[in-house]
Design an enzyme around this catalytic site. Sequence first.
Site, PDB file in Angstrom:
ATOM      1  N   ASN A 106     -39.837 -24.892  41.733  1.00 25.85           N
ATOM      2  CA  ASN A 106     -40.077 -23.963  40.625  1.00 25.85           C
ATOM      3  C   ASN A 106     -38.838 -23.973  39.732  1.00 25.85           C
ATOM      4  O   ASN A 106     -37.809 -23.399  40.087  1.00 25.85           O
ATOM      5  CB  ASN A 106     -40.339 -22.559  41.203  1.00 25.85           C
ATOM      6  CG  ASN A 106     -40.503 -21.508  40.117  1.00 25.85           C
ATOM      7  OD1 ASN A 106     -40.575 -21.820  38.928  1.00 25.85           O
ATOM      8  ND2 ASN A 106     -40.548 -20.241  40.531  1.00 25.85           N
ATOM      9  N   TRP A 107     -38.950 -24.637  38.590  1.00 25.15           N
ATOM     10  CA  TRP A 107     -37.785 -24.773  37.701  1.00 25.15           C
ATOM     11  C   TRP A 107     -37.469 -23.471  36.970  1.00 25.15           C
ATOM     12  O   TRP A 107     -36.432 -23.360  36.332  1.00 25.15           O
ATOM     13  CB  TRP A 107     -38.034 -25.866  36.658  1.00 25.15           C
ATOM     14  CG  TRP A 107     -38.222 -27.238  37.218  1.00 25.15           C
ATOM     15  CD1 TRP A 107     -38.220 -27.617  38.543  1.00 25.15           C
ATOM     16  CD2 TRP A 107     -38.452 -28.441  36.468  1.00 25.15           C
ATOM     17  NE1 TRP A 107     -38.435 -28.972  38.654  1.00 25.15           N
ATOM     18  CE2 TRP A 107     -38.580 -29.504  37.396  1.00 25.15           C
ATOM     19  CE3 TRP A 107     -38.566 -28.716  35.105  1.00 25.15           C
ATOM     20  CZ2 TRP A 107     -38.816 -30.822  36.998  1.00 25.15           C
ATOM     21  CZ3 TRP A 107     -38.801 -30.033  34.708  1.00 25.15           C
ATOM     22  CH2 TRP A 107     -38.914 -31.070  35.649  1.00 25.15           C
ATOM     23  N   GLU A 123     -40.674 -12.466  40.218  1.00 28.32           N
ATOM     24  CA  GLU A 123     -40.096 -12.244  38.880  1.00 28.32           C
ATOM     25  C   GLU A 123     -41.175 -11.805  37.890  1.00 28.32           C
ATOM     26  O   GLU A 123     -40.910 -11.034  36.972  1.00 28.32           O
ATOM     27  CB  GLU A 123     -39.362 -13.523  38.419  1.00 28.32           C
ATOM     28  CG  GLU A 123     -38.069 -13.709  39.203  1.00 28.32           C
ATOM     29  CD  GLU A 123     -37.631 -15.148  39.406  1.00 28.32           C
ATOM     30  OE1 GLU A 123     -38.130 -16.048  38.702  1.00 28.32           O
ATOM     31  OE2 GLU A 123     -36.775 -15.374  40.290  1.00 28.32           O
ATOM     32  N   GLY A 168     -32.591 -16.426  44.754  1.00 28.62           N
ATOM     33  CA  GLY A 168     -31.440 -16.624  43.872  1.00 28.62           C
ATOM     34  C   GLY A 168     -30.185 -15.901  44.318  1.00 28.62           C
ATOM     35  O   GLY A 168     -29.232 -15.779  43.550  1.00 28.62           O
ATOM     36  N   GLY A 212     -36.317 -22.850  44.276  1.00 23.43           N
ATOM     37  CA  GLY A 212     -35.902 -22.516  42.915  1.00 23.43           C
ATOM     38  C   GLY A 212     -34.677 -23.339  42.519  1.00 23.43           C
ATOM     39  O   GLY A 212     -34.786 -24.516  42.182  1.00 23.43           O
ATOM     40  N   GLY A 213     -33.492 -22.734  42.594  1.00 24.88           N
ATOM     41  CA  GLY A 213     -32.251 -23.354  42.116  1.00 24.88           C
ATOM     42  C   GLY A 213     -32.052 -24.786  42.594  1.00 24.88           C
ATOM     43  O   GLY A 213     -31.704 -25.675  41.794  1.00 24.88           O
TER      44      GLY A 213
END
Length: 260
Positions: A9-10, A105, A181, A242-243
């Site tokens: 997931n960018w 989010e 995150g 993610g990251g």
Amino acid sequence: MRKKIVAGNWKMNLSLEEAKALVSELKVKIDNYRNSSEGREMPQVVLFPPFPYLTRVADVFVNYDQVFLGAQNCHNEDQGAYTGEVSAMMIRSAGASHVIIGHSERRSQFGEGGIVLAEKTRQALKNGLTPVFCCGEKLPEREKNAHFKVVADQLLEGLFWMHKDQLSKVVIAYEPVWAIGTGKTATPDQAQEMHAYIRKLLADTYDQGLADEMSILYGGSCNAKNAADIFRNSDVDGGLIGGASLKPDDFFSIITALKP
Ligand code: 13P
């Protein structure tokens, strides 16, 4: 057998040039892996770029049977006067096969929950997209030992209205909000405990066959160092990253850490 999946997931990151560089590095690594003997056992890889890059990334991986493309969100209606929104039909026609629904989010920053997420999931399925439905508790909820109830409620509202045949097409992602995150990963035991709970919930609400068939991914500070330990658990079928999905070396290490 249920699918093993590593998804990236960018989020709202990267310029088009940076995205192209990331994708071409990943493509080289995936090509090399596929050409090696172990490569035939590669898990499914799903990339979730921002909307404007979907068609570009889709073109790169058009003939790859193990690489899929998805959007990070979709609207809950078919089409119409919804300025700034993107429908499941559009995502499908741009060459994507998956869509993330209910990311924390979206829940916290855009007020999404219950009925809207159920409608988005319905839209995704109606348009032939695989929904990757996210659930997960916040830190105070875990501290109050309410994490199982929070996740059960999210699944009940978002998914458990549907027929078993539809639900079998959904992928669930458990993403504890406190791990997203933050660099604070759930321990392998915490991940396994919640994944096993979700699978039991599926078995109790539907049946064991469906529970055994559905993929449940872990997300939240999963990286090249901790992925193998998390993925070793029997109820963890992969990760939503993610990251670390923005760094080709790290993301590729995570892909290879997931054994088929
Ligand atoms: P991080 O891997 O950056 O913690 O993000 C996880 C996530 O939110 C994936 O959807």
